[in-house]
Scaffold this motif. Structure first.
Motif, PDB file in Angstrom:
ATOM      1  N   UNK A  81       0.832  -1.205   0.000  1.00  0.00           N
ATOM      2  CA  UNK A  81       0.000   0.000   0.000  1.00  0.00           C
ATOM      3  C   UNK A  81       0.863   1.250   0.000  1.00  0.00           C
ATOM      4  N   UNK A  82       1.941   1.233   0.801  1.00  0.00           N
ATOM      5  CA  UNK A  82       2.864   2.372   0.833  1.00  0.00           C
ATOM      6  C   UNK A  82       3.478   2.605  -0.547  1.00  0.00           C
ATOM      7  N   UNK A  83       3.800   1.517  -1.235  1.00  0.00           N
ATOM      8  CA  UNK A  83       4.370   1.629  -2.584  1.00  0.00           C
ATOM      9  C   UNK A  83       3.368   2.236  -3.565  1.00  0.00           C
ATOM     10  N   UNK A  84       2.096   1.924  -3.379  1.00  0.00           N
ATOM     11  CA  UNK A  84       1.065   2.520  -4.240  1.00  0.00           C
ATOM     12  C   UNK A  84       0.990   4.031  -4.026  1.00  0.00           C
ATOM     13  N   UNK A  85       1.105   4.468  -2.775  1.00  0.00           N
ATOM     14  CA  UNK A  85       1.094   5.914  -2.484  1.00  0.00           C
ATOM     15  C   UNK A  85       2.298   6.587  -3.140  1.00  0.00           C
ATOM     16  N   UNK A  86       3.452   5.950  -3.026  1.00  0.00           N
ATOM     17  CA  UNK A  86       4.667   6.497  -3.635  1.00  0.00           C
ATOM     18  C   UNK A  86       4.521   6.568  -5.154  1.00  0.00           C
ATOM     19  N   UNK A  87       4.009   5.516  -5.756  1.00  0.00           N
ATOM     20  CA  UNK A  87       3.852   5.478  -7.212  1.00  0.00           C
ATOM     21  C   UNK A  87       2.907   6.575  -7.695  1.00  0.00           C
TER      22      UNK A  87
END
Length: 339
Positions: A81-87
């Motif tokens: 989920x954190x990676x989705x926010x970053x992306x």
């Protein structure tokens, strides 16, 4: 660049570029909006920056690495989920770089930030006995029971994501025996047309007769709720509630049903069933609507793991010779399209 330039670009990205140029779904745009709002909260909590103080000068490689850590440690988000926010924020900065050449350096700096490592988990697929119990749980003595049976059966048969089922219209369904199919709209608004079992087609035909007696409205949502006499598309929360309600009923006859059920488990179950039936991975990839076959390969890995566990369980009766050790914030946000 100034704060008002920052929020002007946010607004044009969210309200014009994403829906009109990229033609992304409202669901995806909401996800991007959530990422930006979360980043603003991060800047407020860790830098004490108010909205009118925020500009592109605060967005750096170091800041974004801290943001990623903050999401997982403070907000308790999963790495995926954190990676989705970053992306999402990287996507926004890519857009900004195309609009304003002075922002290319900001985008390139943040582009270097690596996503957090995510642990590989085998998909939590339901067994076929569990799937059958879930399909039978609603019963067909009532209209709602028939509706819920049809929805659960279709979620499984089409291995569909929950939003793909909710976005279905009457026109997306064909129930003819031997050639029944549904046309799903997946991520990135990509469509795929999938065959369905005759059993599913018969349930859909009965459902359409009762819930959509007027064939002149092909664009009506297939599954709906009624509020103030009007048909409205069902929400994901509606479906989650119904699945867990019927899981409670089914668990009396099938104790192996997990305590918490989600629609994706039906999708996983169908994928595993296809794999074990000998369907090649590339075909499963297309059926599931995966962009990359590496996503589909996790099912093959999961199947190997299950075989390994079964072998170890079968060998557990063998004696083990020795143990093994182991500003006005509301106004700014509204103007930027973030509210």
């Amino acid at each position: 660049m100034k704060s008002d330039d920052f929020f002007t670009l946010i607004r044009s990205w969210l309200t014009s570029y994403l829906p009109r140029s990229r033609r992304l779904s409202p669901h995806t745009i909401r996800s991007y909006k959530t990422a930006l709002n979360t980043f603003l909260v991060f800047l407020d909590e860790t830098r004490s920056l108010k909205l009118e103080q925020i500009g592109f000068d605060v967005i750096t490689y170091s800041t974004m690495n801290e943001f990623l850590t903050w999401l997982m440690d403070t907000q308790q988000l999963a790495a995926s989920t954190a990676n989705q926010r970053l992306a999402a924020i990287k996507s926004f900065l890519s857009y900004c770089a195309g609009e304003e050449s002075s922002l290319v350096t900001v985008w390139l700096d943040v582009k270097r930030v690596r996503p957090a490592r995510t642990p590989e988990h085998a998909p939590d697929a339901l067994s076929m006995a569990t799937v059958e119990a879930m399909i039978n749980a609603p019963g067909q003595q009532t209209l709602r029971g028939l509706r819920d049976t049809t929805m659960i059966l279709l979620l499984f048969d089409a291995a569909a994501r929950i939003q793909e089922i909710l976005d279905l219209t009457v026109a997306n369904v064909t129930t003819t025996a031997g050639s029944g199919q549904v046309t799903l709209t997946g991520k990135g608004r990509k469509t795929r047309t999938l065959p369905i079992m005759d059993k599913t087609g018969r349930h859909l035909e009965q459902y359409l007769d009762l819930f959509h007696p007027n064939p002149s409205v092909p664009g009506a949502p297939l599954f709906y709720t009624v509020r103030a006499g009007q048909h409205h598309q069902m929400s994901q929360d509606n479906v989650a509630y119904l699945l867990n309600k019927h899981a409670d009923t089914a668990r009396k006859h099938c104790p192996e049903i997990p305590e918490h059920i989600h629609a994706h488990q039906l999708r996983h179950a169908r994928a595993m069933q296809m794999l074990r039936a000998g369907v090649p991975l590339p075909h499963i990839k297309e059926f599931l609507g995966h962009a990359n076959i590496s996503t589909t390969e996790i099912y093959a890995s999961a199947d190997n793991k299950m075989v390994r566990e079964a072998i170890q369980k079968a060998a557990s009766t063998t004696l083990d010779p020795a143990p093994i050790w182991k500003g006005d914030n509301d106004l700014i946000l509204r103007l930027a399209g973030l509210k």
